[in-house]
Scaffold this active site. Structure first.
Site, mmCIF file in Angstrom:
data_model
loop_
_atom_site.group_PDB
_atom_site.id
_atom_site.type_symbol
_atom_site.label_atom_id
_atom_site.label_comp_id
_atom_site.label_asym_id
_atom_site.label_seq_id
_atom_site.Cartn_x
_atom_site.Cartn_y
_atom_site.Cartn_z
ATOM 1 N N ARG A 78 -7.592 11.721 -7.299
ATOM 2 C CA ARG A 78 -8.727 11.020 -6.697
ATOM 3 C C ARG A 78 -10.009 11.835 -6.793
ATOM 4 N NH1 ARG A 78 -9.493 8.062 -1.516
ATOM 5 N NH2 ARG A 78 -11.726 7.777 -1.622
ATOM 6 N N LYS A 127 0.876 -1.164 0.000
ATOM 7 C CA LYS A 127 0.000 0.000 0.000
ATOM 8 C C LYS A 127 0.919 1.221 0.000
ATOM 9 C CE LYS A 127 -4.195 1.860 2.039
ATOM 10 N NZ LYS A 127 -3.835 3.270 2.064
HETATM 11 P P1 ATP Z 1 -6.552 5.437 2.608
HETATM 12 O O1 ATP Z 1 -6.751 6.617 3.503
HETATM 13 O O2 ATP Z 1 -6.405 4.143 3.340
HETATM 14 O O3 ATP Z 1 -5.498 5.653 1.558
HETATM 15 P P2 ATP Z 1 -8.702 5.925 0.750
HETATM 16 O O4 ATP Z 1 -10.081 6.167 1.246
HETATM 17 O O5 ATP Z 1 -7.932 7.057 0.176
HETATM 18 O O6 ATP Z 1 -7.919 5.198 1.899
HETATM 19 P P3 ATP Z 1 -9.141 3.321 -0.287
HETATM 20 O O7 ATP Z 1 -9.564 2.874 -1.604
HETATM 21 O O8 ATP Z 1 -10.019 3.054 0.844
HETATM 22 O O9 ATP Z 1 -8.771 4.845 -0.393
HETATM 23 O O10 ATP Z 1 -7.736 2.650 0.081
HETATM 24 C C1 ATP Z 1 -6.851 2.321 -0.892
HETATM 25 C C2 ATP Z 1 -5.966 3.510 -1.226
HETATM 26 O O11 ATP Z 1 -4.624 3.105 -1.097
HETATM 27 C C3 ATP Z 1 -6.140 3.923 -2.655
HETATM 28 O O12 ATP Z 1 -7.029 4.986 -2.793
HETATM 29 C C4 ATP Z 1 -4.741 4.291 -3.117
HETATM 30 O O13 ATP Z 1 -4.567 5.681 -3.054
HETATM 31 C C5 ATP Z 1 -3.836 3.653 -2.116
HETATM 32 N N1 ATP Z 1 -3.005 2.575 -2.654
HETATM 33 C C6 ATP Z 1 -1.689 2.433 -2.418
HETATM 34 N N2 ATP Z 1 -1.204 1.336 -2.977
HETATM 35 C C7 ATP Z 1 -2.234 0.726 -3.605
HETATM 36 C C8 ATP Z 1 -2.342 -0.468 -4.363
HETATM 37 N N3 ATP Z 1 -1.314 -1.257 -4.578
HETATM 38 N N4 ATP Z 1 -3.564 -0.771 -4.869
HETATM 39 C C9 ATP Z 1 -4.633 0.025 -4.645
HETATM 40 N N5 ATP Z 1 -4.587 1.163 -3.923
HETATM 41 C C10 ATP Z 1 -3.399 1.518 -3.400
#
Ligand code: ATP
Length: 554
Positions: A270, A250
């Site tokens: 995003r 991540k």
């Molecule tokens: P967070 O605050 O945990 O980043 P979020 O609400 O922005 O969460 P989520 O879809 O819930 O977004 O969590 C996945 C996030 O992690 C993605 O939005 C992306 O920005 C990030 N990310 C990092 N590495 C990856 C990966 N390998 N695959 C998908 N998402 C990834």
């Protein structure tokens, strides 16, 4: 050319939509209106009704601020600024203020002709395109003549669209429903086309013409991102999937959708804003690829093979420095983890497994890097991958079902994320063993203990988390601390303190504490701590009890 529909009609419909609480009634009203519009007008009306003056992903912004609108309202209506402020306090909405203020319009224009929605859109477009010196006064003049010609309800919606504050309760989903209803098209078909079109205006246009099947994914029209569902532990993830899955780091950066069309590249954040100008080196690398495409990934501040603090990106996003400085202070990599479109081929609904193959081939040699990924099948493997990710400075893992499609805009369980650890325990090594396989010659398995009321109590055994060179020096230290050598196992003088992360705590009769850490992994060797400072069995019991509460809450 057909005459475009009057703005007064749209304003009336939006007033009616606002007046009812019932979602069905809102849909009904809007669909009846859309049904009688031309395709061009339907596109504009659908977009304007959602408070947008340009298609999603467009760089066109009308760039008219609150203060300009405020001044114009004072000027046109002859209402003193103080009275305008009072109106604003009463309504809390500049659109409503416009409607009230313009009821006493002082200046009037010579032309009483009604404004059409096409004309309104054209004015917005001209405002957006006026750039550079003198542009703010020409935008102001354009808005002034628009407001002078507007009836009070029309002025209200002009202002509401400019400020993006519609407050009609028409969320995208309801506009989508209204489109389905207006042209008698199944909801699912409309929803799918909307995902591909990425813009409500294009959707209404295609639906009006009965050509939704022709709507395709097209570069430069940003798409909603697929999101991940959080899970609490490696065990939960393994129990949910019950099959081999992909585990990716991540990355902690900014989510970025990269679009290429011909020689041009654009990057969307995003929030679907165009952030291309912040990352020219990413665009350059992407431009070297021959095909057109839409990719999904994360832009990460990165140097010498290691991630840098996420905060460094903020300056780049705000473009505080010139590009050379930015690239020096916060070099970035774009780690790509998905591909939705390649050439004319829509890949998003193919299984991830297949998309990954296409992705690897598409970006090979371009300078864009694929996200690192391994396949994992058990809680233990997930825990180990998690520990590796954390040790390398990443945030955790995103675990993905290899058979899943890319679900635009959805937060589902095809992608799950693992972030923080439950907690860590500081414990001391009391016994150790030689490892197996490639760790056969080194002491790599450590039994560790916490402090009980009457001495040290073992609580787990860890064999992951350390690097090979750490294991090498640990072997030497343990040999010197050995109290008794039983051959493959030895008891060790309690001196080396480990910080151990774990998935959960279980009751266990394997260890003399009565508890066991599940999937323990060594976070670091705490040479800064002495054995007097290790955690107590009481802390273990209290974590165990709090987990039970959490489980019960679920
Ligand atoms: P967070 O605050 O945990 O980043 P979020 O609400 O922005 O969460 P989520 O879809 O819930 O977004 O969590 C996945 C996030 O992690 C993605 O939005 C992306 O920005 C990030 N990310 C990092 N590495 C990856 C990966 N390998 N695959 C998908 N998402 C990834």
């Amino acid at each position: 050319m057909n005459e475009s529909a009057p703005l007064s009609g749209l304003a009336k419909v939006l007033d009616e939509v606002r007046a009812t609480q019932s979602k069905n009634a809102k849909v009904e009203r809007l669909s009846a209106y859309l049904r009688n519009l031309s395709a061009d007008d339907a596109a504009l009306a659908a977009r304007l009704a959602t408070g947008r003056s340009s298609p999603r992903g467009s760089r066109d912004e009308t760039q008219v601020g609150y203060s300009t609108i405020w001044q114009l309202l004072t000027e046109i209506s002859g209402t003193p600024a103080k009275a305008i402020s009072e109106l604003y306090l009463r309504y809390g909405d500049l659109g409503e203020v416009a409607q009230e203020a313009l009821k006493s319009k002082r200046e009037t224009t010579l032309f009483g002709e009604s404004i059409t929605i096409a004309e309104l859109q054209k004015t917005f477009d001209t405002m957006a395109r006026s750039k550079g010196k003198g542009s703010s006064s020409s935008r102001r003049a354009l808005l002034k003549s628009l407001l002078l010609r507007s009836s009070p309800p029309e002025a209200k919606y002009v202002v509401k669209i400019l400020t993006g504050e519609m407050r009609t309760g028409l969320v995208q989903g309801l506009v989508e429903e209204a489109i389905a209803k207006a042209y008698a098209i199944p909801k699912e078909e409309v929803a799918r086309a909307h995902l591909l079109a990425g813009d409500i205006g294009l959707l209404a246009y295609g639906a009006r013409l009965g050509e939704l099947s022709k709507v395709t994914m097209t570069p430069f029209r940003p798409l909603n991102f697929m999101l991940a569902e959080p899970m609490a532990s490696p065990t939960e993830v393994a129990d949910y999937f019950k099959k081999p899955i992909f585990a990716e780091y991540k990355y902690d950066g900014v989510r970025a959708q990269l679009h290429k069309l011909g020689g041009k590249v654009r990057i969307f954040s995003r929030r679907l804003e165009d952030v291309s100008e912040s990352f020219p080196e990413v665009s350059r690398a992407a431009a070297s690829i021959e095909n057109d495409f839409i990719l999904d990934g994360e832009i990460v501040p990165f140097r010498d093979g290691k991630p840098l603090p996420f905060q460094l990106l903020q300056r780049r996003l705000r473009r505080i420095e010139n590009f050379e400085e930015a690239a020096r202070n916060a070099p970035v990599e774009y780690f790509v983890f998905d591909i939705l479109l390649l050439g004319a081929e829509e890949l998003f609904d193919r299984p991830l497994r297949q998309r990954s193959i296409a992705l690897a081939a598409a970006i090979r040699g371009s300078g864009l890097l694929p996200a690192e990924r391994i396949t994992v099948a058990s809680g233990e493997e997930i825990a180990r991958a998690f520990a590796t990710s954390r040790a390398l400075g990443y945030e955790g893992l995103v675990l993905k079902d290899p058979e899943s499609a890319y679900a635009m805009g959805k937060r589902g369980k095809s992608w799950v994320k693992l972030k923080e650890e439950l907690d860590t325990i500081d414990a001391v090594i009391v016994a150790a063993e030689y490892g197996h396989g490639k760790r056969a010659g080194v002491i790599s398995d450590y039994t560790f203990a916490v402090r009980g009321r009457d001495g040290l109590k073992t609580i787990g055994k860890a064999y992951s988390g350390l690097t090979d060179s750490e294991i090498g020096s640990m072997t030497e230290r343990i040999k010197k601390l050995t109290i008794k050598d039983y051959g493959y196992r030895r008891s060790v003088k309690p001196e080396i303190v480990l910080e151990v992360a774990f998935d959960s705590i279980q009751e266990s009769d394997r260890h003399d504490s009565g508890y066991a850490l599940r999937f323990p992994r060594i976070k670091r060797i705490r040479d800064d701590k002495t054995v007097r400072e290790i955690d107590t069995l009481e802390k273990v019991v209290s974590i165990f009890n709090s987990q039970k509460v959490k489980l019960a809450e679920r």
